[in-house]
Write an enzyme that holds these catalytic residues in place. Structure first.
Site, PDB file in Angstrom:
ATOM      1  NE  ARG A 147      19.428 -17.881 102.409  1.00 20.04           N
ATOM      2  CZ  ARG A 147      18.710 -16.781 102.271  1.00 20.04           C
ATOM      3  NH1 ARG A 147      17.911 -16.765 102.946  1.00 20.04           N
ATOM      4  NH2 ARG A 147      18.703 -16.184 101.373  1.00 20.04           N
ATOM      5  NE  ARG A 169      13.796 -21.815 109.730  1.00 18.58           N
ATOM      6  CZ  ARG A 169      13.676 -20.559 109.634  1.00 18.58           C
ATOM      7  NH1 ARG A 169      14.612 -19.952 109.364  1.00 18.58           N
ATOM      8  NH2 ARG A 169      12.536 -19.868 110.027  1.00 18.58           N
ATOM      9  CD  GLU A 201      10.807 -13.303 103.932  1.00 15.95           C
ATOM     10  OE1 GLU A 201      10.700 -13.688 105.189  1.00 15.95           O
ATOM     11  OE2 GLU A 201      11.726 -12.976 103.198  1.00 15.95           O
ATOM     12  NE  ARG A 212      10.495 -20.354 103.595  1.00 17.32           N
ATOM     13  CZ  ARG A 212      11.193 -19.622 104.084  1.00 17.32           C
ATOM     14  NH1 ARG A 212      10.976 -18.264 103.870  1.00 17.32           N
ATOM     15  NH2 ARG A 212      12.134 -19.825 105.048  1.00 17.32           N
TER      16      ARG A 212
END
Length: 443
Positions: free
Chosen positions: A272, A287, A359, A401
Site C-alpha cells: 500500500r 502503518r 486495527e 500490528r
RNA sequence: GGAGAGGUGCCAGAGUGGUCGAAUGGGGCUCACUGCUAAUGAGUUGACCCGGGAAACUGGGUCCGAGGGUUCAAAUCCCUCCCUCUCCGCCA
C-alpha cells in the site's frame, strides 16, 4: 454495484438505507433517471438493429433468387438505416457511460442492523476480551506497569529483531525489516494462523501482482490508483490485500450450488502506498508500505451469509485469544463502512506501549455487491436459476500490528519479551526473546 | 527471448462472408422400456440485456478469447492485445 432492478422496483427502502451512509436522495434519483434513459435508447437501437438484420437477410435471399435489383434496393435501405443506427448507438453508449458513472459511485446498501452514524466516532464497541477476564461489554479496568509502556519500535531495537534504519536505507520509510527471532516470529504467526484455518478453509497462495482488470473488478482501480504500487513495464499491480486475487478467482464464473460455500485462506504480502496518509504513523509498525497478512475469504449462498460471517469473525477472534491479546470488537457505523460492505466488524488490539487500539482485522459482508461487479454467480439447485453469490472476507490477521502488540503486551521488567505459548512450537521451542544488552527497562 | 500452432457451447470437435446461436459426438436432464443395474429408443439441454405476461412462456437485441475495423451482412476477412500448446535458448 447495487442491483438496479431492486432500485427500480423498490426505491423507497433503498433510498432510506443509503441515506444512512450519506448518499443523497438526488444522486439516486439521478441514477434512476439515467437508467430509464439508457433503457429507452437501447430499445430504440435494438429495434433498428432488428430492421437491419431483416434487410440483410432479404439481401441474401434476393441474391439467391438472382434478383440483383431487389438486392440493391435492400442494400440501400439498410445502408441508410445504418447511418441512423450509428447515431443511436452513439447516444445509447453515451447514456450508458453516464449511468455507469453514477452507478459505480453508489456504495452498497448497509445492513439495516448496522449502527447508524456519520463517522468512526460512532462505531459501536460490541465487546471487549481480555486474557484474564474474558468477555465484557464495558471497558475493563486494566493497569499497565511502566515496563509495558514502551513503544514496540524501541523494544524491537532493544531485542535486535527490528531494523528500521537499514530498511529505510534499502527502501525508504514505512518499510519494515525483521531480523532473527523477529523474522521467525512473523513466520510463526503465518504458520500458526494457516494451521488454525485449514481445517475448513482451502489454503491458497495467489500471485502478488495482478493485472489492471483484476484491480478494477474489486474496485481498487481506477478510484484508488494512488494507493497502489504499479509495475509500469508490464502494467501489473501489487496487491493491497489477498482479497483482490481471491475475489477475482471466480470472476465470470457460474459456480455449482453443491460447491458452495467456497472457503479460502491465503497468506500474502500486501502493498500500500498510503498516499492519503503521508506523514501519519511513520514510526514503527503501525502503518507500512509492505506487510504480511493471512486472509479468510468465502463465496456463499445468499441464505447462508450470516453463519459464514459469524464464523470468520469467530476465527479471527480465536487467533487473538490464543495469542493472549487484549482486544475489542467494533460494529462499524454506516458512516464508517467501506463502500462495498454491508456490514463490517473490526478487531482492535490494545497496544500499551503506544497506548492505542490497533486495527488488526476487518471482517466484512459484501452481499452481492462485489459479485455483481466481478460477475460471480451460482446455479441454485432448487429452482435452477442463476444468482450472484455473496462474498465475505476477513483479515485473520494483519501481522505487523499484532507483532507490535505482542512486543508491548508481553514485555517483562527485565526487558525480555515472552513469546505467546501457541507460537513456541513454531519458534523451535524459544519462549522468550532477550535484549541484546541490558535493555532500557523502565521501573 | 526466438520459431511455429491454436483459442468455438458443460466437454470434445466441425464450420473461410448470408439459410450459423452454431453440425456431429460425449455428458446432463425428461419420458418410454426394464424386477434392479446396465443397455436401448424418443425428446430436451447456454449466458446476458430490454419489452409483454401472475406464470408456463413469449417478441427483439447481444455473445464463437478481448477490443477495434471492413461490409447491406462477420465465428468466417483485416488490425491490436491476451492466453494456451510444441520446439529452441535462458534460468531458481
Amino acid at each position: 454495484m447495487i442491483d438496479l432492478h431492486t432500485l427500480r422496483e423498490n426505491p423507497k427502502e433503498i433510498f432510506e438505507l443509503l441515506e444512512r451512509r450519506g448518499v443523497s436522495r438526488d444522486s439516486l434519483e439521478d441514477l434512476v433517471q439515467a437508467d430509464r434513459q439508457v433503457r429507452s435508447l437501447f430499445s430504440k437501437r435494438d429495434a433498428l438493429r432488428a430492421k437491419i438484420n431483416d434487410l440483410s437477410k432479404e439481401v441474401g435471399k434476393a441474391y439467391r433468387d438472382k434478383n440483383s435489383e431487389l438486392a440493391q434496393a435492400h442494400i440501400d435501405a439498410s445502408k441508410s438505416a445504418g447511418v441512423e443506427l450509428e447515431l443511436l448507438s452513439q447516444q445509447a453508449l453515451e447514456a450508458e457511460h453516464k449511468r455507469n458513472a453514477l452507478w459505480m459511485v453508489i456504495p452498497n446498501i448497509p445492513d439495516p442492523k448496522a449502527p447508524i452514524g456519520s463517522s468512526e466516532q460512532e462505531n459501536l464497541v460490541v465487546r471487549y476480551w481480555h486474557p484474564e477476564n474474558g468477555y465484557s461489554t464495558v471497558l475493563p479496568e486494566v493497569e499497565y506497569s511502566g515496563y509495558k509502556k514502551v513503544a514496540h519500535w524501541d523494544i524491537g531495537i532493544e531485542l535486535d529483531i527490528l531494523d528500521f534504519a537499514r530498511a529505510a536505507k534499502l527502501s525508504g520509510s514505512m518499510f519494515p525489516m525483521f531480523k532473527g527471532s523477529g523474522a521467525r516470529m512473523l513466520r510463526a504467526l503465518t504458520s500458526f494462523a494457516l494451521d488454525q484455518h485449514t481445517d475448513e478453509f482451502l489454503e491458497i497462495r495467489p500471485p502478488s501482482f495482478v493485472r489492471r482488470e483484476t484491480m478494477i473488478s474489486t474496485g481498487h482501480l481506477p478510484k484508488f490508483a494512488d494507493d497502489a504500487y504499479q509495475i509500469e513495464a508490464d502494467d501489473l499491480w501489487a496487491i493491497p490485500t489477498a482479497e483482490v486475487p481471491l475475489t477475482s478467482m471466480a470472476r465470470d464464473e457460474i459456480l455449482e450450488d453443491g460447491d458452495l460455500p467456497i472457503k479460502m485462506t491465503a497468506a500474502t504480502p500486501c502493498y500500500r502506498r498510503e498516499a492519503g496518509s503521508a506523514g501519519r504513523d511513520t514510526r514503527g509498525l503501525l502503518r507500512l508500505h509492505e506487510f504480511d497478512k493471512v486472509e479468510l475469504m468465502v463465496y456463499a449462498k445468499p441464505d447462508h451469509y450470516r453463519e459464514t460471517f459469524d464464523e470468520i469473525l469467530r476465527r479471527a477472534e480465536d487467533i487473538l485469544q490464543k495469542l493472549g491479546l487484549y482486544y475489542r470488537v467494533l460494529d462499524l457505523c454506516t458512516g464508517d463502512l467501506g463502500a462495498s460492505a454491508r456490514r463490517t466488524f473490526d478487531l482492535e488490539v490494545f497496544a500499551p506501549g503506544v497506548e492505542r487500539w490497533l486495527e488488526v482485522s476487518s471482517v466484512s459482508w459484501f452481499g452481492d455487491y462485489q459479485a455483481r461487479r466481478a460477475n460471480i454467480r451460482y446455479r441454485n439447485a432448487i429452482d435452477q436459476q442463476i444468482y450472484h453469490v455473496h462474498t465475505l472476507n476477513g483479515s485473520a490477521l494483519a501481522w505487523p500490528r499484532v507483532f507490535a502488540a505482542i512486543l508491548e503486551n508481553f514485555r517483562d521488567y527485565d526487558g525480555s519479551v515472552e513469546i505467546p505459548k501457541v507460537l513456541v512450537p513454531y519458534m523451535g521451542g524459544l519462549d522468550r526473546i532477550l535484549p541484546i544488552s541490558g535493555g532500557v527497562a523502565k521501573d
